[in-house]
Design a protein around this motif. Structure first.
Motif, PDB file in Angstrom:
ATOM      1  N   ARG A 156      23.643 -89.341  23.592  1.00  0.00           N
ATOM      2  CA  ARG A 156      23.383 -88.743  22.285  1.00  0.00           C
ATOM      3  C   ARG A 156      24.490 -87.760  21.920  1.00  0.00           C
ATOM      4  O   ARG A 156      25.168 -87.212  22.783  1.00  0.00           O
ATOM      5  N   GLU A 157      24.620 -87.522  20.618  1.00  0.00           N
ATOM      6  CA  GLU A 157      25.551 -86.504  20.136  1.00  0.00           C
ATOM      7  C   GLU A 157      24.875 -85.146  20.193  1.00  0.00           C
ATOM      8  O   GLU A 157      23.680 -85.023  19.920  1.00  0.00           O
ATOM      9  N   ALA A 158      25.641 -84.125  20.556  1.00  0.00           N
ATOM     10  CA  ALA A 158      25.082 -82.779  20.659  1.00  0.00           C
ATOM     11  C   ALA A 158      26.208 -81.768  20.550  1.00  0.00           C
ATOM     12  O   ALA A 158      27.391 -82.097  20.711  1.00  0.00           O
ATOM     13  N   VAL A 159      25.834 -80.541  20.258  1.00  0.00           N
ATOM     14  CA  VAL A 159      26.772 -79.430  20.389  1.00  0.00           C
ATOM     15  C   VAL A 159      26.696 -78.971  21.839  1.00  0.00           C
ATOM     16  O   VAL A 159      25.605 -78.773  22.376  1.00  0.00           O
ATOM     17  N   VAL A 160      27.846 -78.840  22.481  1.00  0.00           N
ATOM     18  CA  VAL A 160      27.866 -78.502  23.902  1.00  0.00           C
ATOM     19  C   VAL A 160      28.784 -77.308  24.139  1.00  0.00           C
ATOM     20  O   VAL A 160      29.864 -77.218  23.566  1.00  0.00           O
ATOM     21  N   ARG A 161      28.315 -76.375  24.954  1.00  0.00           N
ATOM     22  CA  ARG A 161      29.161 -75.270  25.416  1.00  0.00           C
ATOM     23  C   ARG A 161      29.400 -75.478  26.894  1.00  0.00           C
ATOM     24  O   ARG A 161      28.458 -75.640  27.672  1.00  0.00           O
ATOM     25  N   THR A 162      30.657 -75.501  27.288  1.00  0.00           N
ATOM     26  CA  THR A 162      31.012 -75.760  28.676  1.00  0.00           C
ATOM     27  C   THR A 162      31.142 -74.454  29.447  1.00  0.00           C
ATOM     28  O   THR A 162      31.228 -73.371  28.860  1.00  0.00           O
ATOM     29  N   GLU A 163      31.179 -74.563  30.772  1.00  0.00           N
ATOM     30  CA  GLU A 163      31.212 -73.366  31.612  1.00  0.00           C
ATOM     31  C   GLU A 163      32.497 -72.568  31.446  1.00  0.00           C
ATOM     32  O   GLU A 163      32.533 -71.378  31.768  1.00  0.00           O
ATOM     33  N   GLU A 198      20.647 -79.406  20.451  1.00  0.00           N
ATOM     34  CA  GLU A 198      20.124 -80.597  19.785  1.00  0.00           C
ATOM     35  C   GLU A 198      20.384 -80.495  18.286  1.00  0.00           C
ATOM     36  O   GLU A 198      19.989 -79.528  17.633  1.00  0.00           O
ATOM     37  N   ILE A 199      21.055 -81.489  17.734  1.00  0.00           N
ATOM     38  CA  ILE A 199      21.421 -81.470  16.317  1.00  0.00           C
ATOM     39  C   ILE A 199      20.224 -81.884  15.472  1.00  0.00           C
ATOM     40  O   ILE A 199      19.631 -82.938  15.678  1.00  0.00           O
ATOM     41  N   PHE A 200      19.888 -81.044  14.512  1.00  0.00           N
ATOM     42  CA  PHE A 200      18.787 -81.335  13.596  1.00  0.00           C
ATOM     43  C   PHE A 200      19.287 -82.021  12.329  1.00  0.00           C
ATOM     44  O   PHE A 200      18.682 -82.969  11.843  1.00  0.00           O
ATOM     45  N   ALA A 201      20.405 -81.550  11.785  1.00  0.00           N
ATOM     46  CA  ALA A 201      20.896 -82.116  10.529  1.00  0.00           C
ATOM     47  C   ALA A 201      22.378 -81.853  10.373  1.00  0.00           C
ATOM     48  O   ALA A 201      22.943 -80.941  10.980  1.00  0.00           O
ATOM     49  N   ILE A 202      23.017 -82.685   9.552  1.00  0.00           N
ATOM     50  CA  ILE A 202      24.420 -82.538   9.179  1.00  0.00           C
ATOM     51  C   ILE A 202      24.468 -82.244   7.689  1.00  0.00           C
ATOM     52  O   ILE A 202      23.863 -82.961   6.895  1.00  0.00           O
TER      53      ILE A 202
END
Length: 212
Positions: A156-163, A198-202
């Motif tokens: 899935r597509e998501a916004v991700v923050r890495t370490e 989790e992306i809700f809307a664009i």
């Protein structure tokens, strides 16, 4: 595109709707309501039961069919919501959140003309590695807290923050560490996400008060 227009271009979760309420109020059968919306009887039944995702197109069709506003279709309490823009997310461009100077109220307020199903935050996209869906300047509405396990995001597509402090919008590919996949750029391998949004809307960039 006006800021107060019902501008959600993509809605991810199946939201509660009032199709049954308005159909019964209009004394329509499923077939009649489907015809008014331009869908089949079986499609309408699935939409009414939330078995099919109620996207923007269906919401606007239903509003026109029943003579109500789009907000009325998905909520019996159509109070608007304001979502704070809290920073930027990279789609090709790298974003280091710790360098952002974000006031408590956010960089801007994104106006949503109906209630939201949880606490949300917004990010503006920088870069074009996720075209054609995600364009530079678009705004993502994201759940503030990660409530689903990492495994749910695989594929899935998501916004991700890495370490290491970077933040992206990517497709999360299964693995330990994970691979962050882009449509138009090399993947980021051996990534260790510390937060998945989790992306809700664009939304289009015009949803920003200053036009982006």
């Amino acid at each position: 595109m006006g800021r107060d227009r019902f501008f959600l271009s993509r809605i991810f979760p199946v939201m509660g709707n009032r199709l049954k309420f308005f159909r019964e109020k209009a004394r329509m059968t499923h077939e009649q309501a489907g015809e008014a919306m331009g869908v089949s009887r079986s499609q309408f039944i699935k939409l009414e039961r939330s078995e099919r995702r109620l996207n923007l197109d269906y919401i606007e069709r239903a509003a026109a069919a029943f003579g109500v506003s789009p907000a009325d279709i998905i909520s019996d309490d159509p109070a608007p919501s304001d979502v704070p823009l809290v920073g930027y997310v990279g789609a090709g461009a790298e974003v280091q959140p710790e360098f952002e100077q974000v006031p408590p109220e956010g960089l801007d307020q994104i106006h949503i003309p109906f209630p939201l199903p949880g606490e949300m935050i917004a990010f503006q996209i920088r870069g074009d590695s996720m075209l054609p869906v995600y364009r530079d300047g678009m705004v993502l509405i994201v759940y503030r807290e990660q409530k689903r396990p990492a495994e749910w995001f695989f594929g899935r597509e998501a916004v991700v923050r890495t370490e290491d402090g970077r933040r992206f919008v990517k497709t999360i590919m299964r693995g330990n560490p994970a691979t962050l996949y882009s449509t138009n750029a090399p993947p980021i391998e051996n990534a260790v996400p510390v937060w998945l949004g989790e992306i809700f809307a664009i939304l289009p960039r015009e949803s920003l008060g200053n036009g982006g």
